[in-house]
Design a protein around this motif. Structure first.
Motif, PDB file in Angstrom:
ATOM      1  N   CYS A  57      11.133   4.463  10.603  1.00 44.28           N
ATOM      2  CA  CYS A  57      11.101   3.501   9.505  1.00 44.28           C
ATOM      3  C   CYS A  57      10.750   2.118  10.030  1.00 44.28           C
ATOM      4  N   VAL A  97       5.298  -7.526   1.795  1.00 46.15           N
ATOM      5  CA  VAL A  97       5.218  -6.069   1.910  1.00 46.15           C
ATOM      6  C   VAL A  97       3.768  -5.615   1.878  1.00 46.15           C
ATOM      7  N   ARG A 155       7.127   1.878  -2.713  1.00 48.96           N
ATOM      8  CA  ARG A 155       8.576   1.879  -2.904  1.00 48.96           C
ATOM      9  C   ARG A 155       9.230   1.767  -1.536  1.00 48.96           C
ATOM     10  N   PHE A 156      10.273   0.958  -1.450  1.00 44.00           N
ATOM     11  CA  PHE A 156      10.911   0.716  -0.166  1.00 44.00           C
ATOM     12  C   PHE A 156      12.419   0.588  -0.335  1.00 44.00           C
ATOM     13  N   PRO A 176       8.224   5.009   5.960  1.00 42.85           N
ATOM     14  CA  PRO A 176       9.128   4.310   5.040  1.00 42.85           C
ATOM     15  C   PRO A 176       9.384   2.894   5.525  1.00 42.85           C
ATOM     16  N   LEU A 177       9.714   2.028   4.596  1.00 49.93           N
ATOM     17  CA  LEU A 177       9.931   0.613   4.894  1.00 49.93           C
ATOM     18  C   LEU A 177      11.324   0.206   4.450  1.00 49.93           C
ATOM     19  N   VAL A 230       2.428   1.584   6.549  1.00 51.16           N
ATOM     20  CA  VAL A 230       3.708   1.390   5.874  1.00 51.16           C
ATOM     21  C   VAL A 230       3.567   1.770   4.411  1.00 51.16           C
ATOM     22  N   ARG A 231       4.576   2.462   3.898  1.00 53.09           N
ATOM     23  CA  ARG A 231       4.590   2.778   2.475  1.00 53.09           C
ATOM     24  C   ARG A 231       5.035   1.534   1.705  1.00 53.09           C
TER      25      ARG A 231
END
Length: 260
Positions: free
Chosen positions: A71, A109, A122-123, A43-44, A118-119
Motif C-alpha cells: 500500500c 491523490v 477510492r482510497f 491501494p492508497l 496508485v489506485r
C-alpha cells in the motif's frame, strides 16, 4: 538531461521528499512507496496530521503497514498560515474563503497516481485529532472516494444534522461545498472507524467543554443512529497520542483491505 534524470530518481525512492501540490503550491505532500508490491494499481492510504503538522512522522510510522499490504502512503501537509496569517484551524473545516482543502487533497491523490501505480478512485483515509475531524468531514462530502475511514480522537465533531450549520452540522453543505447527497439526512455509505484513548479525558476549551473520549463516544452513537456503519475502539491506557492509536487504526484498515 543528466540533471533531470538524477532529480527524478530522487523522487522515485521509497520515502519521497515533500512535493509541492501543482494545483496549489502552498500545500505539499510526501509518500512512502513500498519497494515490492503486486503489479497493477496499488491501494492508497492517506493519513492527515493534527495541529502539530507531523505529516512526515505519520508517513514513516505507517511503513510496516504499507510493506505488509503493498500500500502506498500519502501524507499531506496543510501548513499554518493558509489562507490567512497564523491560520491553524481552517484545514480541518475543509473550507476557508476560496480554499477547498478537501479538493486540494483530491488533487494530491491525482498527482500521485500520475507518477506511481496508485489506485486513485477510492482510497483509505485516517486522521488524528484535527486530522480526524478532516477525515470525518471528508467522508461526509466524498464517501464515494473512500474504501473506509478511521477517525482518531476528534474534538468538536460534525453531526449529520440538517438543522445545524457547518461544521457542527450539515444544514449549509449545498451552499458551501455544492454537496446535495447528504440532504435531508441521507446516510454516508462508507464504514467509519472511531478510535480514542481511554485516558483522553482532558476537557476541551470550547463549549460544551467535554472530553475527546466523550466526543468519540457521541460520534459513534450518532452515526449508528443515522444508519452509518461505524465501529468504536477505545484504547486502554492511552491519552491524547496519535501514534499510540495507529495500531487500532491499522487493524481496521487491514480488515477493509482484506474484505476488498
Amino acid at each position: 538531461m543528466s540533471l533531470a534524470v538524477r532529480h527524478t530518481s530522487r523522487l522515485e525512492r521509497r520515502r519521497t521528499p515533500f512535493l509541492a501540490c501543482r494545483a496549489d503550491p502552498r500545500f505539499s505532500y510526501c509518500l512512502y512507496v513500498p519497494p515490492r508490491a503486486p503489479a497493477g494499481p496499488r491501494p492508497l492510504l492517506v493519513v492527515v496530521h493534527g495541529d502539530r503538522r507531523t505529516a512526515e512522522r505519520y508517513r514513516d510510522a505507517l511503513t510496516d503497514f504499507a510493506d505488509a499490504h503493498g500500500c502506498v502512503v500519502l501524507a499531506p501537509l496543510f501548513p499554518v498560515g493558509v489562507p490567512e496569517p497564523e491560520d491553524v484551524l481552517s484545514y480541518k473545516r475543509l473550507r476557508r474563503r476560496d480554499v477547498r482543502f478537501d479538493l486540494v487533497l483530491l488533487r494530491m491523490v491525482e498527482e500521485a497516481a500520475a507518477r506511481w501505480p496508485v489506485r486513485a478512485d477510492r482510497f483509505l483515509l485516517h486522521g488524528y485529532s484535527g486530522g480526524g475531524l478532516f477525515a470525518l468531514r471528508f467522508s461526509y462530502l466524498h464517501p464515494a472516494r473512500l474504501l473506509g475511514v478511521s477517525v482518531g480522537a476528534p474534538g468538536s465533531i460534525t453531526r449529520l444534522d440538517p438543522a445545524l450549520p457547518w461544521p457542527a452540522g450539515i444544514a449549509d453543505v449545498a451552499e458551501k461545498f455544492g454537496v446535495t447527497h447528504l440532504l435531508p439526512d441521507g446516510p454516508v455509505p462508507v464504514h467509519v472507524h472511531v478510535t480514542v484513548g481511554a485516558l483522553d479525558t482532558r476537557p476541551l476549551r470550547r463549549p460544551p467543554h467535554d472530553t475527546r473520549l466523550d466526543q468519540a463516544l457521541g460520534l459513534h452513537r450518532h452515526l449508528m443512529e443515522r444508519g452509518v456503519p461505524a465501529t468504536l475502539e477505545v484504547v486502554p491506557g492511552i491519552a491524547h497520542n496519535g501514534f499510540a492509536l495507529l495500531p487500532a487504526a491499522t487493524r481496521f484498515l487491514s480488515t477493509v483491505l482484506s474484505d476488498g
